[in-house]
Design a protein around this motif. Structure first.
Motif, PDB file in Angstrom:
ATOM      1  N   ARG A  48       0.841  -1.189   0.000  1.00 15.34           N
ATOM      2  CA  ARG A  48       0.000   0.000   0.000  1.00 15.34           C
ATOM      3  C   ARG A  48       0.881   1.246   0.000  1.00 15.34           C
ATOM      4  N   GLU A  49       0.471   2.217  -0.794  1.00 19.26           N
ATOM      5  CA  GLU A  49       1.259   3.440  -0.918  1.00 19.26           C
ATOM      6  C   GLU A  49       0.901   4.429   0.190  1.00 19.26           C
ATOM      7  N   PHE A  50       1.877   5.251   0.569  1.00 19.03           N
ATOM      8  CA  PHE A  50       1.652   6.342   1.511  1.00 19.03           C
ATOM      9  C   PHE A  50       2.644   7.456   1.194  1.00 19.03           C
ATOM     10  N   GLY A  51       2.327   8.640   1.644  1.00 15.75           N
ATOM     11  CA  GLY A  51       3.175   9.799   1.405  1.00 15.75           C
ATOM     12  C   GLY A  51       2.392  10.903   0.717  1.00 15.75           C
ATOM     13  N   VAL A  52       3.101  11.756  -0.002  1.00  7.89           N
ATOM     14  CA  VAL A  52       2.501  12.853  -0.758  1.00  7.89           C
ATOM     15  C   VAL A  52       2.248  12.362  -2.172  1.00  7.89           C
ATOM     16  N   LYS A  53       0.993  12.337  -2.580  1.00  4.14           N
ATOM     17  CA  LYS A  53       0.615  11.757  -3.859  1.00  4.14           C
ATOM     18  C   LYS A  53      -0.378  12.679  -4.549  1.00  4.14           C
ATOM     19  N   VAL A  54      -0.282  12.736  -5.877  1.00  2.00           N
ATOM     20  CA  VAL A  54      -1.221  13.538  -6.663  1.00  2.00           C
ATOM     21  C   VAL A  54      -1.448  12.839  -8.000  1.00  2.00           C
ATOM     22  N   ASN A  55      -2.694  12.756  -8.405  1.00  2.00           N
ATOM     23  CA  ASN A  55      -3.096  12.272  -9.722  1.00  2.00           C
ATOM     24  C   ASN A  55      -3.867  13.386 -10.415  1.00  2.00           C
ATOM     25  N   PHE A  56      -3.565  13.638 -11.668  1.00  2.00           N
ATOM     26  CA  PHE A  56      -4.286  14.690 -12.373  1.00  2.00           C
ATOM     27  C   PHE A  56      -4.359  14.357 -13.855  1.00  2.00           C
TER      28      PHE A  56
ATOM     29  N   VAL B 297      -8.609  17.739 -13.643  1.00  2.00           N
ATOM     30  CA  VAL B 297      -9.200  16.803 -12.683  1.00  2.00           C
ATOM     31  C   VAL B 297      -8.056  16.402 -11.753  1.00  2.00           C
ATOM     32  N   VAL B 298      -8.062  16.932 -10.523  1.00  2.00           N
ATOM     33  CA  VAL B 298      -6.942  16.799  -9.604  1.00  2.00           C
ATOM     34  C   VAL B 298      -7.388  15.994  -8.395  1.00  2.00           C
ATOM     35  N   ALA B 299      -6.538  15.070  -7.948  1.00  2.00           N
ATOM     36  CA  ALA B 299      -6.810  14.261  -6.754  1.00  2.00           C
ATOM     37  C   ALA B 299      -5.533  14.187  -5.920  1.00  2.00           C
ATOM     38  N   PRO B 300      -5.242  15.217  -5.088  1.00  2.00           N
ATOM     39  CA  PRO B 300      -4.069  15.155  -4.212  1.00  2.00           C
ATOM     40  C   PRO B 300      -4.370  14.377  -2.940  1.00  2.00           C
ATOM     41  N   GLU B 301      -3.301  13.852  -2.327  1.00  2.00           N
ATOM     42  CA  GLU B 301      -3.444  13.037  -1.119  1.00  2.00           C
ATOM     43  C   GLU B 301      -2.166  13.136  -0.302  1.00  2.00           C
ATOM     44  N   VAL B 302      -2.335  13.299   1.012  1.00  2.00           N
ATOM     45  CA  VAL B 302      -1.227  13.301   1.964  1.00  2.00           C
ATOM     46  C   VAL B 302      -1.541  12.248   3.014  1.00  2.00           C
ATOM     47  N   SER B 303      -0.678  11.244   3.158  1.00  2.00           N
ATOM     48  CA  SER B 303      -0.921  10.160   4.094  1.00  2.00           C
ATOM     49  C   SER B 303       0.373   9.807   4.813  1.00  2.00           C
ATOM     50  N   ALA B 304       0.233   9.201   5.998  1.00  2.00           N
ATOM     51  CA  ALA B 304       1.376   8.782   6.807  1.00  2.00           C
ATOM     52  C   ALA B 304       0.987   7.557   7.600  1.00  2.00           C
ATOM     53  N   LEU B 305       1.996   6.780   7.986  1.00  2.00           N
ATOM     54  CA  LEU B 305       1.759   5.593   8.793  1.00  2.00           C
ATOM     55  C   LEU B 305       1.409   6.004  10.219  1.00  2.00           C
ATOM     56  N   ASP B 306       0.395   5.373  10.776  1.00  2.00           N
ATOM     57  CA  ASP B 306      -0.099   5.696  12.113  1.00  2.00           C
ATOM     58  C   ASP B 306       0.032   4.445  12.975  1.00  2.00           C
ATOM     59  N   TYR B 307       1.076   4.420  13.840  1.00  2.00           N
ATOM     60  CA  TYR B 307       1.298   3.259  14.690  1.00  2.00           C
ATOM     61  C   TYR B 307       0.530   3.334  16.010  1.00  2.00           C
ATOM     62  N   THR B 308      -0.138   4.450  16.253  1.00  2.00           N
ATOM     63  CA  THR B 308      -0.960   4.522  17.462  1.00  2.00           C
ATOM     64  C   THR B 308      -2.256   3.733  17.311  1.00  2.00           C
ATOM     65  N   ASN B 309      -2.683   3.496  16.094  1.00  2.00           N
ATOM     66  CA  ASN B 309      -3.905   2.739  15.833  1.00  2.00           C
ATOM     67  C   ASN B 309      -3.616   1.448  15.073  1.00  2.00           C
ATOM     68  N   ASP B 310      -2.415   0.905  15.271  1.00  2.00           N
ATOM     69  CA  ASP B 310      -2.054  -0.311  14.546  1.00  2.00           C
ATOM     70  C   ASP B 310      -2.731  -1.521  15.176  1.00  2.00           C
ATOM     71  N   ILE B 311      -2.675  -2.618  14.443  1.00  2.00           N
ATOM     72  CA  ILE B 311      -3.184  -3.891  14.934  1.00  2.00           C
ATOM     73  C   ILE B 311      -2.085  -4.925  14.762  1.00  2.00           C
ATOM     74  N   VAL B 312      -2.142  -5.945  15.614  1.00  2.00           N
ATOM     75  CA  VAL B 312      -1.170  -7.030  15.574  1.00  2.00           C
ATOM     76  C   VAL B 312      -1.930  -8.314  15.265  1.00  2.00           C
ATOM     77  N   TYR B 313      -1.532  -8.979  14.192  1.00  2.00           N
ATOM     78  CA  TYR B 313      -2.194 -10.219  13.787  1.00  2.00           C
ATOM     79  C   TYR B 313      -1.128 -11.234  13.453  1.00  2.00           C
ATOM     80  N   SER B 314      -1.135 -12.336  14.196  1.00  2.00           N
ATOM     81  CA  SER B 314      -0.189 -13.437  13.984  1.00  2.00           C
ATOM     82  C   SER B 314       1.256 -12.949  13.992  1.00  2.00           C
TER      83      SER B 314
END
Length: 513
Positions: free
Chosen positions: A304-312, A325-342
């Motif tokens: 899965r991608e994260f960071g500063v992203k823009v599609n136009f 037609v612009v679709a900017p996005e700013v995302s970052a990993l959030d370890y405060t709401n992470d889950i642990v599975y196996s």
């Protein structure tokens, strides 16, 4: 009249539309093949000759009627549908021969031609009917005109599009300058008190709200002597202990300020109608459980991608503006709401994204996202009863407060750009220090035309079929090059036949590549 043309045709009235298909006849010598003339019943043509006309001959007077206007002009009138021959003798001995076809006018054909002339203007489009089909021929300036001609022809029959389209110019190249500016301010304050006893009044224990980790007391007895081990698991601000009283306290009063700034200015270049994208960040693995036939699930990994992203996707409108037609996005990993599975730690993603459409002129800017996000989180813990005592109840309370303020700004500036002219200086990156001087200063490259010679390039055509413009990826037109072979063939020299009494030479086989 063109002086090089010995014979010209001047159409009258509606006959001009019919004769647009036929080339202008030229002078014919004896033995030459006749030229074709077409007109409708009830229409006329004027034949004008540079020389005097001495005699005329018509094969069928029921189909054609000739009227001599002057020694050099003859009017041809269409009387009935059919075909006839026409011969004219000029004063110089030259003879002109024509095959004249007189057609019955088709009202549908005339109506279609009028509609095409209204919508397409001076563009060269001809139509003909045959077995319920409408054949469209000629050359139009763009695909829009070709589609319009087909739409007009549909009520008159099944259109057969044989039009050609003028070779268009290249699509304009659009540079999109995007500026992401994000500021994240976080202020948190923690206040709490933990009391503990290592043996006061023969009691070992602690009192606290448990919001902040209290010290761990572990008593142990050896040789009749009881000792207590004190372990601190949290980095506290204040630690108090009275050995004579066996009493202590841990006090947490902490204020934390955090500041995060993100500034990205990506530049994206594409042509009109083609999408472009930019990503400044990364990808992280996410385990996905897949069912299997054996009952034991299998785990696959997706990125899965994260960071500063823009599609136009830009479009140049007929008005000269740029619609985006612009679709900017700013995302970052959030370890405060992470889950642990196996055993896998899967972080969450904090995302700020939008999708919008704007229309700007060349060089104009637009702020498409101005986001202010203020959040206050407060956690209050207290011991029942003791925490409600006036003044002294504060000793049995703990509080944690967090204030978060986020500001996000996205500015978009589109520009129509062109390539850097040949020979002009190219942009470069300012290096903090000089690079190594050893080695070549220029990268290796393929020699230019001055060394390799001219490249055989097919000149651009004036017009192409409309289906080639609509589907350029059609097989046979833009066939991709064959993929290179995974194996390399190495020639092996042949071993000559040994002659009697001689020893054949040993030939070494080159190693395989």
């Amino acid at each position: 009249m063109n002086p090089r043309t010995h014979f010209a045709i001047l159409p009258l009235a509606m006959a001009a539309v019919v004769l647009a298909q036929a080339p202008a006849p030229k002078a014919l010598s004896a033995g030459s093949s006749p030229r074709d003339l077409v007109l409708n019943v009830g229409k006329s043509l004027v034949l004008e000759s540079p020389e005097d006309i001495q005699r005329v001959s018509v094969a069928s007077g029921d189909i054609l009627e000739l009227v001599a206007v002057s020694p050099r002009e003859v009017v041809i009138n269409g009387k009935a549908a059919g075909e006839s021959s026409l011969i004219l003798w000029q004063a110089g001995g030259n003879r002109l021969m024509f095959d004249v076809s007189v057609r019955k006018p088709d009202l549908n054909l005339e109506a279609l031609r009028r509609e095409l002339a209204k919508e397409l203007g001076e563009q060269s489009v001809t139509v003909s009917f045959e077995n319920g089909a409408v054949f469209l021929r000629g050359t139009v300036k763009d695909l829009t005109s070709a589609d319009r001609a087909v739409a007009i022809s549909e009520p008159f029959g099944k259109p057969v599009n044989l039009l050609r389209v003028m070779t268009p110019q290249g699509d304009p190249q659009i540079l999109l300058r995007v500026k992401f500016a994000e500021v994240d301010r976080t202020v948190s304050s923690d206040m709490g008190l933990n009391l503990f006893s290592t043996g006061a009044t023969n009691t070992i224990g602690s009192v606290g709200t448990q919001q902040f980790s209290p010290p761990s007391l572990v008593p142990s007895t050896s040789n009749g002597v009881t000792t207590t081990t004190l372990t601190l698991s949290d980095a506290l601000n204040i630690f108090l202990f009275r050995p004579d009283l066996n009493l202590g306290a841990t006090i947490k009063m902490l204020v934390t300020r955090q500041l995060a700034e993100i500034l990205a200015e990506p530049n994206l270049l594409t042509t009109s109608g083609k999408p472009a994208s930019f990503l400044n960040g990364g990808e992280f693995p996410v385990p996905i459980i897949q069912p299997s036939s054996g009952g034991v699930p299998t785990i696959t990994i997706q990125w899965r991608e994260f960071g500063v992203k823009v599609n136009f996707t830009p479009f140049v409108t007929p008005r000269g503006t740029i619609r985006l037609v612009v679709a900017p996005e700013v995302s970052a990993l959030d370890y405060t709401n992470d889950i642990v599975y196996s055993g896998f730690v899967i972080p969450a993603i904090s995302t700020r994204k939008l999708s919008t459409e704007v229309e700007l002129r060349d060089g104009q800017s637009f702020a498409i996202a101005g986001l202010l996000d203020n959040r206050v989180t407060e956690i209050l813990n207290k011991m029942p009863g003791l925490g409600d005592i006036p003044f002294f109840g504060k000793l049995f309370q703990s509080r944690s407060r967090s204030k978060q303020k986020t500001e996000l700004l996205v500015i978009v500036t589109p520009e129509i750009v062109r390539p850097i002219p040949e020979g002009q200086p190219l942009p470069d990156v300012a290096m903090p220090r000089e690079l190594l001087k050893e080695g070549p200063s220029k990268p290796p490259r393929t020699p230019g035309i001055d060394v390799t010679g001219p490249v055989p390039v097919t000149p651009a055509q004036e017009s192409v079929p409309v289906e080639q413009m609509s589907h350029p990826e059609k097989p046979g037109q833009n066939t991709p090059a064959a993929a290179p072979s995974m194996y390399q063939l190495v020639p092996v020299p042949a071993v000559p036949a040994a002659t009697p009494g001689t020893t054949p030479e040993t030939t070494q086989t080159p190693p395989k590549q």
